[in-house]
Design an enzyme around this catalytic site. Structure first.
Site, PDB file in Angstrom:
ATOM      1  N   LYS A   1      41.385  52.083  14.246  1.00 56.02           N
ATOM      2  CA  LYS A   1      42.408  52.249  13.423  1.00 56.02           C
ATOM      3  C   LYS A   1      42.406  51.289  12.632  1.00 56.02           C
ATOM      4  CE  LYS A   1      45.245  56.192  12.967  1.00 56.02           C
ATOM      5  NZ  LYS A   1      45.049  57.109  12.812  1.00 56.02           N
TER       6      LYS A   1
HETATM    7  N1  GLU Z   1      43.705  60.050  10.393  1.00 55.34           N
HETATM    8  C1  GLU Z   1      43.265  60.427  10.963  1.00 55.34           C
HETATM    9  C2  GLU Z   1      43.589  60.793  12.302  1.00 55.34           C
HETATM   10  O1  GLU Z   1      44.225  60.019  12.423  1.00 55.34           O
HETATM   11  C3  GLU Z   1      41.940  60.930  10.904  1.00 55.34           C
HETATM   12  C4  GLU Z   1      41.047  59.573  10.744  1.00 55.34           C
HETATM   13  C5  GLU Z   1      39.427  60.535  10.397  1.00 55.34           C
HETATM   14  O2  GLU Z   1      39.346  60.950  10.240  1.00 55.34           O
HETATM   15  O3  GLU Z   1      38.350  59.001  10.691  1.00 55.34           O
HETATM   16  O4  GLU Z   1      43.161  61.753  12.672  1.00 55.34           O
END
Ligand code: GLU
Length: 429
Positions: free
Chosen positions: A118
């Site tokens: 993240k």
């Molecule tokens: N931000 C989204 C999540 O929390 C998508 C992450 C992604 O597609 O890599 O799952």
């Protein structure tokens, strides 16, 4: 200049952060149920790699503002690190790390060959111009570019970021190579290698898990099914829209400015147009105003928290009246609230399952890009259904066999797969 360069709430200790320690506790409990190897737990309790970056941006008024940013890779056993980038005023290291840990668990749960990551920048994107946001994104990308790459770490949108942000990120990353590198991000615009079905994938996945839950709980989904949705961003809006196309009545919706309640159903398109024009739900003529807190306590069948973490707590959990909670957001329920909801017999579809549609279709986008062969929207949605309903059923079966709630069952199912992979690969040296 006075005061600290970086305020204490930017670099928060992992153990003292309620969200991070909450995820750890949940992992510990789920781990106990499957006799998880202690070495595996210890390895997963800390992120693999953390990068702090300061991001200078020339603002429209001519001053340089220096933002704090992070990219956290929690685990890469199963494949390249994967997870979104968040632009929000509350971003800090511990929250970003907790979200990265959830990505590891989410990706393993649904069987993707991806690790968890993240990123985030502490800023208020709503108060920034398009030019400022572009400058922030390009400089942040350049600062994290030694970590990311199509085989290393693949960002995607999250709160405060969107397809345009991903396009700037991809463009900036690509300049190092002299050719387009679309595989470095997912959630891109279709024109530069995005996937059909990615924009509504998280909301669609939320609805698919609700359909599976309703089958198991023998609950009809009809116009008598009342739904409240907290959050009207990408996840909240698409969950509400797809659920209403399945026939349910969306009686309440909220964003940061508050919520709208209409027992006959909120007109989602009118509300969206109203928010785009007025930047608030206040005085929307199609319903009564309710606060964000009141929305959670409405008498509904399905509640979808699709905003920030820590919304359902020990303070309001006992007042929640729905039958199903589908967590569109990451970490919306605290561990204390979880217990209260479970004792009340409320069925929670946990975040790593309910909102996994986004990263599942991100994976499809990555695969399509690497093969340079693109699928129809129908193919994308069918494959999403296959993966997410299969994951739901594995978690549900574990839940009925173990009597553990759905959250800990989901984490246990995820850890069973991940721990085997970690033990096969071993710990170096
Ligand atoms: N931000 C989204 C999540 O929390 C998508 C992450 C992604 O597609 O890599 O799952």
């Amino acid at each position: 200049m006075s005061g600290p360069l970086v305020s204490d709430d930017v670099i928060v200790g992992w153990e003292t952060h309620p969200f991070y320690s909450g995820v750890l506790k949940a992992m510990e409990k789920a781990g106990t149920a499957i006799q998880l190897d202690r070495n595996v737990y210890n390895r997963l309790a800390k992120p693999k790699r953390v990068l702090y970056v300061s991001v200078p941006v020339r603002m429209d008024d001519g001053t340089i503002q220096v933002f704090d940013g992070f990219r956290v890779q929690h685990n890469t056993t199963l494949g390249p690190a994967k997870g979104g980038i968040r632009y929000h005023v509350d971003v800090n290291l511990a929250e970003t790390s907790a979200l990265a840990m959830l990505m590891t668990l989410k990706n393993s749960l649904v069987g993707l060959p991806l690790g968890g990551a993240k990123g985030g920048v502490r800023c208020d994107p709503n108060k920034m111009s398009r030019r400022e946001k572009q400058a922030l994104t390009r400089r942040y990308t350049s600062e994290i570019s030694m970590l990311i790459g199509p085989e290393k770490d693949i960002p995607a949108p999250d709160i405060g970021t969107d397809a345009q942000t991903m396009a700037w990120l991809m463009d900036t990353y690509s300049t190092q190579f002299g050719h387009a590198v679309p595989g470095v991000v997912t959630g891109k615009p279709i024109e530069i290698g995005g996937s059909l079905g990615r924009v509504d994938a998280t909301g669609r996945g939320v609805v698919y898990t609700i359909i599976e839950a309703a089958k198991r709980l023998k609950m009809d989904l009809s116009d008598k099914t009342r739904v409240a949705v907290q959050g009207f961003g990408n996840v909240g809006y698409h969950s509400a829209k797809i659920l209403s196309s399945v026939g349910c009545t969306i009686v309440a919706v909220s964003d940061v400015s508050g919520g709208i309640y209409n027992p006959k159903g909120v007109n989602l398109e009118e509300l969206r147009a109203y928010i785009a024009k007025n930047r608030t739900v206040k005085d929307f003529p199609g319903g009564d105003f309710v606060s964000n807190e009141d929305l959670l306590e409405l008498d509904v069948d399905i509640l979808i928290p699709a905003a920030l973490s820590g919304q359902i707590t020990e303070k309001n959990a006992s007042k929640i009246k729905c039958k199903i909670i589908a967590e569109g957001a990451n970490g919306p329920t605290t561990p204390e609230a979880d217990k209260i909801l479970f004792d009340k017999g409320i069925f929670t579809i946990p975040d790593i399952l309910a909102n996994s549609g986004g990263v599942i279709v991100s994976y499809f986008e990555w695969v399509q890009g690497l093969q340079k062969f693109f699928w129809s929207e129908k193919e994308v949605n069918n494959k999403l259904w296959e993966i997410i309903s299969n994951a739901f059923n594995r978690v549900y079966d574990f839940h009925t066999a173990s009597k553990l709630d759905m959250r800990h069952s989901a984490i246990a199912v995820s850890l069973e797969h991940l721990s085997k992979a970690m033990l096969y690969r071993g710990f170096f040296p």
